[in-house]
Design a protein around this motif. Structure first.
Motif, PDB file in Angstrom:
ATOM      1  N   ALA A 246       6.154  -5.696   9.836  1.00  0.00           N
ATOM      2  CA  ALA A 246       6.196  -6.672  10.924  1.00  0.00           C
ATOM      3  C   ALA A 246       6.883  -7.966  10.498  1.00  0.00           C
ATOM      4  CB  ALA A 246       4.782  -6.970  11.422  1.00  0.00           C
ATOM      5  N   ASN A 247       7.309  -8.005   9.254  1.00  0.00           N
ATOM      6  CA  ASN A 247       8.017  -9.164   8.707  1.00  0.00           C
ATOM      7  C   ASN A 247       9.329  -8.664   8.128  1.00  0.00           C
ATOM      8  OD1 ASN A 247       8.941 -11.217   6.828  1.00  0.00           O
ATOM      9  ND2 ASN A 247       6.902 -12.153   7.011  1.00  0.00           N
ATOM     10  N   ARG A 248      10.439  -9.250   8.566  1.00  0.00           N
ATOM     11  CA  ARG A 248      11.746  -8.719   8.148  1.00  0.00           C
ATOM     12  C   ARG A 248      11.978  -8.843   6.650  1.00  0.00           C
ATOM     13  NH1 ARG A 248      16.179 -10.639  11.490  1.00  0.00           N
ATOM     14  NH2 ARG A 248      14.639 -10.974  13.136  1.00  0.00           N
ATOM     15  N   ASP A 249      11.258  -9.727   5.984  1.00  0.00           N
ATOM     16  CA  ASP A 249      11.411  -9.825   4.534  1.00  0.00           C
ATOM     17  C   ASP A 249      10.938  -8.558   3.822  1.00  0.00           C
ATOM     18  OD1 ASP A 249      12.414 -12.371   4.795  1.00  0.00           O
ATOM     19  OD2 ASP A 249      10.498 -13.370   4.423  1.00  0.00           O
ATOM     20  N   ASP A 250      10.086  -7.765   4.505  1.00  0.00           N
ATOM     21  CA  ASP A 250       9.571  -6.528   3.905  1.00  0.00           C
ATOM     22  C   ASP A 250      10.460  -5.318   4.179  1.00  0.00           C
ATOM     23  OD1 ASP A 250       7.294  -7.765   2.885  1.00  0.00           O
ATOM     24  OD2 ASP A 250       6.162  -7.454   4.732  1.00  0.00           O
TER      25      ASP A 250
ATOM     26  N   GLU B 227      12.625  -3.781   1.138  1.00  0.00           N
ATOM     27  CA  GLU B 227      11.834  -3.098   0.117  1.00  0.00           C
ATOM     28  C   GLU B 227      11.240  -1.800   0.665  1.00  0.00           C
ATOM     29  OE1 GLU B 227       8.103  -3.788  -2.986  1.00  0.00           O
ATOM     30  OE2 GLU B 227       8.760  -5.438  -1.675  1.00  0.00           O
ATOM     31  N   MET B 228      10.732  -1.846   1.919  1.00  0.00           N
ATOM     32  CA  MET B 228      10.165  -0.640   2.505  1.00  0.00           C
ATOM     33  C   MET B 228      11.224   0.449   2.639  1.00  0.00           C
ATOM     34  SD  MET B 228       7.449   0.891   3.684  1.00  0.00           S
ATOM     35  CE  MET B 228       6.190  -0.218   4.324  1.00  0.00           C
ATOM     36  N   THR B 229      12.423   0.063   3.044  1.00  0.00           N
ATOM     37  CA  THR B 229      13.516   1.032   3.171  1.00  0.00           C
ATOM     38  C   THR B 229      13.827   1.676   1.826  1.00  0.00           C
ATOM     39  OG1 THR B 229      14.482  -0.208   5.025  1.00  0.00           O
ATOM     40  CG2 THR B 229      15.920   1.334   3.866  1.00  0.00           C
ATOM     41  N   ALA B 230      13.899   0.865   0.778  1.00  0.00           N
ATOM     42  CA  ALA B 230      14.193   1.397  -0.556  1.00  0.00           C
ATOM     43  C   ALA B 230      13.071   2.315  -1.044  1.00  0.00           C
ATOM     44  CB  ALA B 230      14.398   0.245  -1.531  1.00  0.00           C
ATOM     45  N   LEU B 231      11.831   1.926  -0.806  1.00  0.00           N
ATOM     46  CA  LEU B 231      10.699   2.748  -1.232  1.00  0.00           C
ATOM     47  C   LEU B 231      10.731   4.118  -0.589  1.00  0.00           C
ATOM     48  CD1 LEU B 231       7.739   0.175  -1.110  1.00  0.00           C
ATOM     49  CD2 LEU B 231       8.598   1.317  -3.155  1.00  0.00           C
ATOM     50  N   LEU B 232      10.949   4.142   0.719  1.00  0.00           N
ATOM     51  CA  LEU B 232      10.872   5.402   1.450  1.00  0.00           C
ATOM     52  C   LEU B 232      12.132   6.240   1.283  1.00  0.00           C
ATOM     53  CD1 LEU B 232       9.068   4.111   4.646  1.00  0.00           C
ATOM     54  CD2 LEU B 232       8.096   5.349   2.711  1.00  0.00           C
ATOM     55  N   ARG B 233      13.257   5.580   1.051  1.00  0.00           N
ATOM     56  CA  ARG B 233      14.497   6.318   0.820  1.00  0.00           C
ATOM     57  C   ARG B 233      14.402   7.148  -0.455  1.00  0.00           C
ATOM     58  NH1 ARG B 233      18.354   2.127   0.231  1.00  0.00           N
ATOM     59  NH2 ARG B 233      17.646   2.070  -1.930  1.00  0.00           N
ATOM     60  N   ASP B 234      13.681   6.631  -1.442  1.00  0.00           N
ATOM     61  CA  ASP B 234      13.574   7.310  -2.735  1.00  0.00           C
ATOM     62  C   ASP B 234      12.374   8.243  -2.824  1.00  0.00           C
ATOM     63  OD1 ASP B 234      15.817   5.901  -3.525  1.00  0.00           O
ATOM     64  OD2 ASP B 234      14.661   4.274  -4.449  1.00  0.00           O
ATOM     65  N   SER B 235      11.562   8.320  -1.766  1.00  0.00           N
ATOM     66  CA  SER B 235      10.361   9.152  -1.823  1.00  0.00           C
ATOM     67  C   SER B 235      10.725  10.634  -1.865  1.00  0.00           C
ATOM     68  CB  SER B 235       9.470   8.882  -0.604  1.00  0.00           C
ATOM     69  OG  SER B 235       8.384   9.788  -0.584  1.00  0.00           O
ATOM     70  N   VAL B 236      10.087  11.368  -2.761  1.00  0.00           N
ATOM     71  CA  VAL B 236      10.313  12.811  -2.840  1.00  0.00           C
ATOM     72  C   VAL B 236       9.239  13.571  -2.070  1.00  0.00           C
ATOM     73  CG1 VAL B 236      11.475  12.654  -5.054  1.00  0.00           C
ATOM     74  CG2 VAL B 236       8.996  12.971  -5.009  1.00  0.00           C
ATOM     75  N   LYS B 237       8.238  12.843  -1.552  1.00  0.00           N
ATOM     76  CA  LYS B 237       7.174  13.443  -0.764  1.00  0.00           C
ATOM     77  C   LYS B 237       7.380  13.119   0.719  1.00  0.00           C
ATOM     78  CE  LYS B 237       4.727  15.122  -4.206  1.00  0.00           C
ATOM     79  NZ  LYS B 237       4.445  16.563  -4.356  1.00  0.00           N
TER      80      LYS B 237
ATOM     81  N   GLN C  52       0.815  -1.208   0.000  1.00  0.00           N
ATOM     82  CA  GLN C  52       0.000   0.000   0.000  1.00  0.00           C
ATOM     83  C   GLN C  52       0.854   1.266   0.000  1.00  0.00           C
ATOM     84  OE1 GLN C  52      -3.226  -0.043   2.842  1.00  0.00           O
ATOM     85  NE2 GLN C  52      -4.360  -1.507   1.610  1.00  0.00           N
ATOM     86  N   VAL C  53       2.015   1.235   0.635  1.00  0.00           N
ATOM     87  CA  VAL C  53       2.924   2.376   0.544  1.00  0.00           C
ATOM     88  C   VAL C  53       3.431   2.517  -0.885  1.00  0.00           C
ATOM     89  CG1 VAL C  53       5.215   3.227   1.221  1.00  0.00           C
ATOM     90  CG2 VAL C  53       3.596   2.455   2.964  1.00  0.00           C
ATOM     91  N   ARG C  54       3.735   1.400  -1.541  1.00  0.00           N
ATOM     92  CA  ARG C  54       4.159   1.450  -2.949  1.00  0.00           C
ATOM     93  C   ARG C  54       3.061   2.081  -3.806  1.00  0.00           C
ATOM     94  NH1 ARG C  54       3.871  -3.520  -4.198  1.00  0.00           N
ATOM     95  NH2 ARG C  54       5.795  -4.163  -3.174  1.00  0.00           N
TER      96      ARG C  54
END
Length: 328
Positions: free
Chosen positions: A100-104, A107-117, A81-83
């Motif tokens: 809540a799952n380390r497998d995520d 990906e979550m770190t990469a998504l938010l690191r690149d966010s311009v908002k 949903q963040v994606r």
């Protein structure tokens, strides 16, 4: 007036956030998406101005009707949903914990690191008036340096509640109680004391078979220790914060819960002082703070940096529990 589009709005959004913003002078929920049509109808009755839909694509088509996306889903849905929210090119508020799952986590770190908002994690405790006073005491060392602190959030989880379906599943709600209420206490520890250098933990199974529903985590700093207790099988009567200093102590009764704390006790050689605070609707305050941040003010709430740090600490606690074989 900021307008908010809410994903998975039929849980905590319907129960807490939408009602909290009905009379807000700065923001309103205008669009709500969810899977439960009955609960969406209840949202429409509560707030007739809110457009509701079960369709994510329709939510996207209505993006001109909201300025902020609020991801109100359980943590196992956060990454997708963040994606999706990022594709709408809007500022985002995401419920806790980020994952809540380390497998995520990667990906979550990469998504938010690149966010311009701008993105904020929805931890309501930082918005209590008492937190500002605690930060002042700590910064000015009014009672000397900190030696230890204890933060506890316990409650009796209703295993029959709809949300228990995912909370009791370690693959969706995390492997222990720290991923639920405990993460709020962890977030407050990051706010007050910063990132710890060492982490240890012990856990117990009080009512469950797969998960540790009672956990004590110990955060080590250079010259102090912070203990966080989280339980889904205990009373709320000791959900307090206590900080022990070299020259005194402070206590905030009922610091951890859905309502803002009302009193701060300061104990020192001069005796006992008590300061009182006016109540605040924390679920409204956290969103309003984010809106003011979008207008240029400093963010009081949880930044993405702290949100990701909190997630990393949760998995460090998980590793420490495994190492200690704390599954009695």
């Amino acid at each position: 007036m900021f307008r908010i589009g809410m994903l998975s709005a039929t849980g905590t959004g319907k129960k807490r956030t939408i009602p909290a913003l009905l009379d807000s002078p700065i923001c309103r929920v205008t669009v709500a998406q969810g899977r439960d049509t009955t609960k969406l109808t209840e949202i429409s009755r509560l707030a007739p101005q809110v457009r509701v839909t079960t369709d994510l694509q329709e939510f996207a088509l209505w993006k001109d009707d909201y300025d902020i996306v609020y991801v109100a889903s359980p943590p196992f849905l956060h990454t997708e949903q963040v994606r999706f929210a990022l594709s709408l090119e809007k500022p985002i508020v995401c419920e806790k914990p980020l994952v809540a799952n380390r497998d995520d986590l990667g990906e979550m770190t990469a998504l938010l690191r690149d966010s311009v908002k701008p993105v904020m994690v929805a931890h309501h405790l930082r918005h209590q008036p008492v937190v500002g006073k605690l930060q002042e005491i700590l910064k000015e060392e009014q009672l000397g340096p900190v030696s230890s602190a204890a933060l506890q959030w316990s409650f009796w989880l209703n295993h029959e509640a709809p949300s228990a379906t995912w909370k009791l599943d370690p693959r969706r709600g995390g492997s222990n109680a720290m991923f639920d209420a405990g993460v709020h206490a962890l977030d407050l520890a990051l706010c007050l004391f910063g990132v710890p250098g060492r982490i240890s933990a012990l856990g117990a199974r009080r009512r469950e078979v797969e998960r540790l529903d009672t956990v004590s985590a110990h955060l080590g700093y250079d010259h102090s220790i912070v203990t966080i207790m989280a339980s889904q099988a205990g009373s709320t009567d000791a959900n307090d914060l206590v900080i022990n200093f070299a020259e005194g102590a402070v206590k905030v009764p009922a610091m951890f819960g859905e309502r803002s704390a009302r009193t701060l006790e300061i104990h020192s050689n001069d005796g006992r002082l008590e300061e009182t605070f006016s109540p605040v609707n924390l679920y409204g305050a956290e969103v309003e703070d984010f809106c003011r941040h979008l207008q240029g003010e400093s963010l009081i709430g949880t930044s993405i940096r702290d949100g990701l740090e909190s997630a990393r600490i949760l998995f460090a606690i998980e590793d420490a529990l495994s190492d200690s074989a704390g599954d009695t």
